[in-house]
Design a protein around this motif. Structure first.
Motif, PDB file in Angstrom:
ATOM      1  N   ASN A   1       0.832  -1.195   0.000  1.00 25.14           N
ATOM      2  CA  ASN A   1       0.000   0.000   0.000  1.00 25.14           C
ATOM      3  C   ASN A   1       0.865   1.242   0.000  1.00 25.14           C
ATOM      4  OD1 ASN A   1      -2.760  -0.993   0.149  1.00 25.14           O
ATOM      5  ND2 ASN A   1      -2.112  -1.895   2.087  1.00 25.14           N
ATOM      6  N   SER A   2       0.365   2.275  -0.681  1.00 25.31           N
ATOM      7  CA  SER A   2       1.021   3.579  -0.660  1.00 25.31           C
ATOM      8  C   SER A   2      -0.073   4.630  -0.549  1.00 25.31           C
ATOM      9  CB  SER A   2       1.826   3.794  -1.945  1.00 25.31           C
ATOM     10  OG  SER A   2       0.959   4.015  -3.040  1.00 25.31           O
ATOM     11  N   LYS A   3       0.317   5.893  -0.504  1.00 28.66           N
ATOM     12  CA  LYS A   3      -0.698   6.944  -0.416  1.00 28.66           C
ATOM     13  C   LYS A   3      -1.533   7.015  -1.684  1.00 28.66           C
ATOM     14  CE  LYS A   3       2.481  10.560  -1.910  1.00 28.66           C
ATOM     15  NZ  LYS A   3       3.190  11.754  -1.542  1.00 28.66           N
ATOM     16  N   SER A   4      -1.029   6.449  -2.798  1.00 26.42           N
ATOM     17  CA  SER A   4      -1.776   6.417  -4.055  1.00 26.42           C
ATOM     18  C   SER A   4      -2.688   5.207  -4.144  1.00 26.42           C
ATOM     19  CB  SER A   4      -0.813   6.384  -5.233  1.00 26.42           C
ATOM     20  OG  SER A   4       0.097   7.432  -5.154  1.00 26.42           O
ATOM     21  N   GLY A   5      -2.588   4.284  -3.222  1.00 22.23           N
ATOM     22  CA  GLY A   5      -3.412   3.086  -3.242  1.00 22.23           C
ATOM     23  C   GLY A   5      -2.569   1.831  -3.319  1.00 22.23           C
TER      24      GLY A   5
END
Length: 180
Positions: free
Chosen positions: A34-38
């Motif tokens: 997971n990242s802040k972009s999804g």
């Protein structure tokens, strides 16, 4: 009252862990991260290996190769491709060559933009094939019309352009009711 069998929850591997195969760079298993972009698929060897790819593959697909039509940059064949912004012509030698061009050239309407008064309205097509007219000074000017512009000022409100909406010439301004 029934007892819970805890041995069902003691598995060492999650059901989805090995669905993504091994990293093509280092050979370690790929996992959902997971990242802040999804979410995305990433190498379990991170930070030594930085391989990643999108979880939902939105890759470009080749619809038809244009045999005999050479890329101006690398001389490979060009192809009609479909990407996330619609259809376009691109080089078959991608990712080595990044040459792309629109299928349909933008048509200049020779109508001045009434909003910025610097640009001109050009014919564009959205990813679904619907035509619209936008200022060629985008993104500085974001003026858009969904109907064909007519190079006349509105006689009632003075707006710099009229539109041809289903055969009727009218003002595009919602506050003006001019029609002819």
């Amino acid at each position: 009252m029934s007892k819970i069998d805890h041995s069902l929850f003691s598995a060492h591997e999650h059901a989805l862990d090995d669905n993504f195969g091994d990293c093509p760079d280092c050979g370690k298993p790929l996992h959902i991260k997971n990242s802040k972009s999804g979410p995305f698929i990433g190498c379990s060897g991170y930070p030594e290996c930085t391989f990643s790819k999108p979880l939902h593959d939105k890759q470009t697909t080749i619809l038809k190769t244009l045999e005999g039509v050479a890329c101006p940059e690398c001389a490979s064949d060009l192809a009609i491709k479909k990407g996330r912004f619609g259809m376009f012509i691109g080089c078959t030698n991608f990712p080595s060559c990044h040459h792309i061009e629109p299928i349909k050239e933008k048509e200049d309407t020779l109508v001045d933009c009434p909003k910025c008064e610097k640009g001109q309205l050009i014919s564009r097509t959205n990813k679904y094939g619907k035509q619209f007219f936008a200022c060629n000074h985008y993104p500085k000017c974001r003026y858009v019309l969904n109907f064909t512009p007519v190079n006349e000022k509105c006689p009632e409100c003075g707006w710099g352009v009229l539109i041809d909406k289903k055969g009727q010439i009218q003002c595009p301004q919602p506050t003006c009711g001019f029609k002819k």
